[in-house]
Design an enzyme around this catalytic site. Structure first.
Site, mmCIF file in Angstrom:
data_model
loop_
_atom_site.group_PDB
_atom_site.id
_atom_site.type_symbol
_atom_site.label_atom_id
_atom_site.label_comp_id
_atom_site.label_asym_id
_atom_site.label_seq_id
_atom_site.Cartn_x
_atom_site.Cartn_y
_atom_site.Cartn_z
ATOM 1 N N ASN A 61 0.998 -1.142 0.036
ATOM 2 C CA ASN A 61 0.000 0.080 0.105
ATOM 3 C C ASN A 61 1.005 1.241 0.112
ATOM 4 O O ASN A 61 1.493 1.419 1.002
ATOM 5 C CB ASN A 61 -0.811 -0.026 1.234
ATOM 6 C CG ASN A 61 -1.761 1.240 1.488
ATOM 7 O OD1 ASN A 61 -1.659 1.968 0.551
ATOM 8 N ND2 ASN A 61 -2.113 1.178 2.597
ATOM 9 N N LYS A 104 0.142 4.188 -0.153
ATOM 10 C CA LYS A 104 -0.364 5.543 0.406
ATOM 11 C C LYS A 104 -0.174 6.675 -0.559
ATOM 12 O O LYS A 104 -0.388 6.823 -1.667
ATOM 13 C CB LYS A 104 -0.004 5.588 1.874
ATOM 14 C CG LYS A 104 0.089 4.451 2.743
ATOM 15 C CD LYS A 104 0.265 4.486 3.851
ATOM 16 C CE LYS A 104 0.061 3.165 4.595
ATOM 17 N NZ LYS A 104 -0.121 3.303 6.040
ATOM 18 N N SER A 155 3.679 -2.335 10.394
ATOM 19 C CA SER A 155 5.388 -2.502 10.356
ATOM 20 C C SER A 155 5.802 -3.759 9.915
ATOM 21 O O SER A 155 6.757 -4.156 10.807
ATOM 22 C CB SER A 155 5.782 -2.105 11.823
ATOM 23 O OG SER A 155 5.159 -0.587 11.958
ATOM 24 N N GLU A 184 -6.493 4.492 8.180
ATOM 25 C CA GLU A 184 -6.321 6.216 7.790
ATOM 26 C C GLU A 184 -7.410 6.768 7.173
ATOM 27 O O GLU A 184 -7.908 7.675 7.458
ATOM 28 C CB GLU A 184 -4.928 6.132 7.033
ATOM 29 C CG GLU A 184 -3.637 5.980 7.735
ATOM 30 C CD GLU A 184 -2.809 5.606 6.926
ATOM 31 O OE1 GLU A 184 -2.533 5.530 5.732
ATOM 32 O OE2 GLU A 184 -1.489 4.661 7.495
ATOM 33 N N GLY A 188 2.830 2.154 10.775
ATOM 34 C CA GLY A 188 3.784 3.139 10.715
ATOM 35 C C GLY A 188 4.559 3.585 11.827
ATOM 36 O O GLY A 188 4.930 4.492 11.986
ATOM 37 N N HIS A 226 -9.134 0.932 5.207
ATOM 38 C CA HIS A 226 -7.701 1.312 6.037
ATOM 39 C C HIS A 226 -7.931 1.901 7.202
ATOM 40 O O HIS A 226 -8.832 3.109 7.177
ATOM 41 C CB HIS A 226 -6.869 1.695 4.722
ATOM 42 C CG HIS A 226 -5.235 1.868 5.300
ATOM 43 N ND1 HIS A 226 -4.834 2.729 6.319
ATOM 44 C CD2 HIS A 226 -4.540 0.942 5.309
ATOM 45 C CE1 HIS A 226 -3.825 2.620 6.626
ATOM 46 N NE2 HIS A 226 -3.347 1.262 5.929
#
Ligand code: PGA
Length: 249
Positions: free
Chosen positions: A9, A11, A212, A96, A172, A94
């Site tokens: 991904n 982003k 991660s 986010e 992240g 997701h």
């Protein structure tokens, strides 16, 4: 048999030129694997990625889409727009999108329905936040995310669903769920699906881990029996790291 998948991904990263360069490097270094490899660049670079990977086994997915067919939704992208450039896999839910753009389970269930109506495959993301895990609510949160957004689907629709369990506290942050925590949750997810849809759906759904995943921890996480691959953010932006993660599966 459920498929194994390693998906990147990207982003809101990589310009057109950078996207082309990363795709070229990835294509050159891609290891042989039975796992599916997917990359999800930003919308404006999707068509280029599809063209670039035309004769490659690497697939392209979108990071999001709207549920409406078309119309007055400034800034949004429809299923037909994605299908029109050859993309039939979309990441939905997701964290986010949930936390920064207010997407709720209910809103996401509409997107899932549109994807199903269009015969698209969904990589559906969900996972608990740090305070929910600390309060020992992680199983309840995950269960309600699944039920609210996906459990209205028919059993047959699950052939088009890939799950991505992504604990928000691990995205992240450099902090990963331990392989045992990932396995424990993935087994719980499969049990929850089994209770609603039966063993065949539960055993055949691919459940990815995200948060991660790096070259130095991928192998251990992927070795767990209910972990079928990963959804990779930061480490998918560097060809060498992403390739190492693909090798780990
Ligand atoms: P990360 O992102 O690998 O950078 O933690 C994962 C994701 O957001 O899917």
């Amino acid at each position: 048999m459920r498929s194994k998948i390693v998906a990147g991904n990207w982003k809101m990263n990589k310009t057109l030129k950078e996207t082309e360069a990363l795709l070229t490097e990835l294509s050159a270094k891609r290891p042989d694997t039975e796992a599916e490899i997917i990359v999800a660049p930003t919308f404006v670079n999707l068509a280029t990625a599809v063209n670039n990977l035309e004769s490659s086994v690497i697939q392209v997915a979108a990071q999001n889409m709207h549920f409406a067919e078309n119309g007055a939704y400034t800034g949004e992208i429809s299923a037909d727009m994605l299908l029109g450039i050859g993309i039939d896999t979309v990441i939905l839910g997701h964290s986010e999108r949930r936390s920064l753009f207010g997407e709720t389970d209910d809103f996401l269930s509409k997107k899932v329905d549109t994807a199903m109506a269009k015969n698209m495959r969904v990589i559906f993301c969900f996972g608990e936040e740090l305070q929910e895990r600390q309060a020992d609510r992680h199983f309840a949160v995950v269960e309600s995310q699944l039920k609210n957004a996906l459990f209205h689907l028919d059993a047959s629709a699950w052939q088009k669903i890939v799950l991505a369990y992504e604990p928000v506290w691990a995205i992240g942050t450099g902090e990963t769920a331990s392989p045992e925590q990932a396995q424990e949750m993935h087994a719980f997810i499969r049990k929850t699906i089994d209770e609603k849809y039966g063993a065949s759906v539960a055993q055949n759904v691919t459940v990815l881990y995200g948060g991660s995943v790096k070259p130095n921890n991928a192998e251990e996480i992927f070795s767990k029996p209910d972990v079928d691959g990963g959804l990779i953010g930061g480490a998918s932006l560097k060809a060498d790291d992403f390739v190492e993660i693909i090798k780990a599966i």
